[in-house]
Motif scaffolding. Structure first.
Motif, PDB file in Angstrom:
ATOM      1  N   SER A   7      33.011  51.620  20.779  1.00  0.00           N
ATOM      2  CA  SER A   7      32.200  52.562  20.083  1.00  0.00           C
ATOM      3  C   SER A   7      30.722  52.156  20.570  1.00  0.00           C
ATOM      4  O   SER A   7      29.931  53.170  20.039  1.00  0.00           O
ATOM      5  CB  SER A   7      32.272  52.264  18.589  1.00  0.00           C
ATOM      6  OG  SER A   7      31.822  51.112  18.236  1.00  0.00           O
ATOM      7  N   ASP A  10      28.022  53.843  24.370  1.00  0.00           N
ATOM      8  CA  ASP A  10      26.916  54.914  24.545  1.00  0.00           C
ATOM      9  C   ASP A  10      27.335  56.046  25.663  1.00  0.00           C
ATOM     10  O   ASP A  10      26.690  56.294  26.509  1.00  0.00           O
ATOM     11  CB  ASP A  10      25.852  54.323  25.130  1.00  0.00           C
ATOM     12  CG  ASP A  10      24.955  53.353  24.117  1.00  0.00           C
ATOM     13  OD1 ASP A  10      25.105  53.901  22.965  1.00  0.00           O
ATOM     14  OD2 ASP A  10      24.392  52.382  24.577  1.00  0.00           O
ATOM     15  N   TRP A  11      28.697  56.422  25.193  1.00  0.00           N
ATOM     16  CA  TRP A  11      29.326  57.204  26.209  1.00  0.00           C
ATOM     17  C   TRP A  11      29.541  57.050  27.748  1.00  0.00           C
ATOM     18  O   TRP A  11      29.465  57.945  28.505  1.00  0.00           O
ATOM     19  CB  TRP A  11      28.589  58.853  25.954  1.00  0.00           C
ATOM     20  CG  TRP A  11      28.864  59.159  24.699  1.00  0.00           C
ATOM     21  CD1 TRP A  11      27.953  59.076  23.623  1.00  0.00           C
ATOM     22  CD2 TRP A  11      30.035  59.906  24.046  1.00  0.00           C
ATOM     23  NE1 TRP A  11      28.248  59.673  22.485  1.00  0.00           N
ATOM     24  CE2 TRP A  11      29.692  60.172  22.637  1.00  0.00           C
ATOM     25  CE3 TRP A  11      31.107  60.188  24.604  1.00  0.00           C
ATOM     26  CZ2 TRP A  11      30.613  60.864  21.774  1.00  0.00           C
ATOM     27  CZ3 TRP A  11      32.049  60.895  23.674  1.00  0.00           C
ATOM     28  CH2 TRP A  11      31.760  61.163  22.517  1.00  0.00           C
ATOM     29  N   ARG A  12      29.230  55.930  28.221  1.00  0.00           N
ATOM     30  CA  ARG A  12      29.432  55.538  29.581  1.00  0.00           C
ATOM     31  C   ARG A  12      31.029  54.893  29.602  1.00  0.00           C
ATOM     32  O   ARG A  12      31.489  54.050  28.922  1.00  0.00           O
ATOM     33  CB  ARG A  12      28.381  54.437  29.870  1.00  0.00           C
ATOM     34  CG  ARG A  12      27.024  54.948  30.036  1.00  0.00           C
ATOM     35  CD  ARG A  12      25.940  53.644  30.098  1.00  0.00           C
ATOM     36  NE  ARG A  12      24.705  54.177  29.864  1.00  0.00           N
ATOM     37  CZ  ARG A  12      23.994  54.323  29.094  1.00  0.00           C
ATOM     38  NH1 ARG A  12      24.295  54.128  27.834  1.00  0.00           N
ATOM     39  NH2 ARG A  12      22.645  54.735  29.559  1.00  0.00           N
ATOM     40  N   LYS A  41      32.239  65.155  32.088  1.00  0.00           N
ATOM     41  CA  LYS A  41      31.433  65.893  33.154  1.00  0.00           C
ATOM     42  C   LYS A  41      31.875  66.147  34.321  1.00  0.00           C
ATOM     43  O   LYS A  41      32.893  65.386  34.887  1.00  0.00           O
ATOM     44  CB  LYS A  41      30.254  64.984  32.889  1.00  0.00           C
ATOM     45  CG  LYS A  41      29.407  65.035  31.904  1.00  0.00           C
ATOM     46  CD  LYS A  41      28.068  64.268  31.947  1.00  0.00           C
ATOM     47  CE  LYS A  41      27.363  64.301  30.620  1.00  0.00           C
ATOM     48  NZ  LYS A  41      26.165  63.628  30.797  1.00  0.00           N
TER      49      LYS A  41
END
Length: 50
Positions: A7, A10-12, A41
């Protein structure tokens, strides 16, 4: 890289995968298998073709 909770990634994807004890490629495969490919993406999809 130190282990962090998924969690806190950080979306990495690479950080999330490391937190889960996996590779980025495996995490992308799992995301696709779960039906969430549309959340990736375009550059991630190109880098990790099916």
């Amino acid at each position: 890289m130190p282990q962090v909770p998924a969690s806190d990634a950080d979306w990495r994807l690479a950080r999330a995968a490391a937190a889960l004890g996996s590779t980025e490629e495996e995490l992308v495969r799992r995301i696709r298998a779960a039906g969430f490919e549309r959340l990736l993406k375009a550059h991630v999809q190109r880098r990790n073709p099916r």
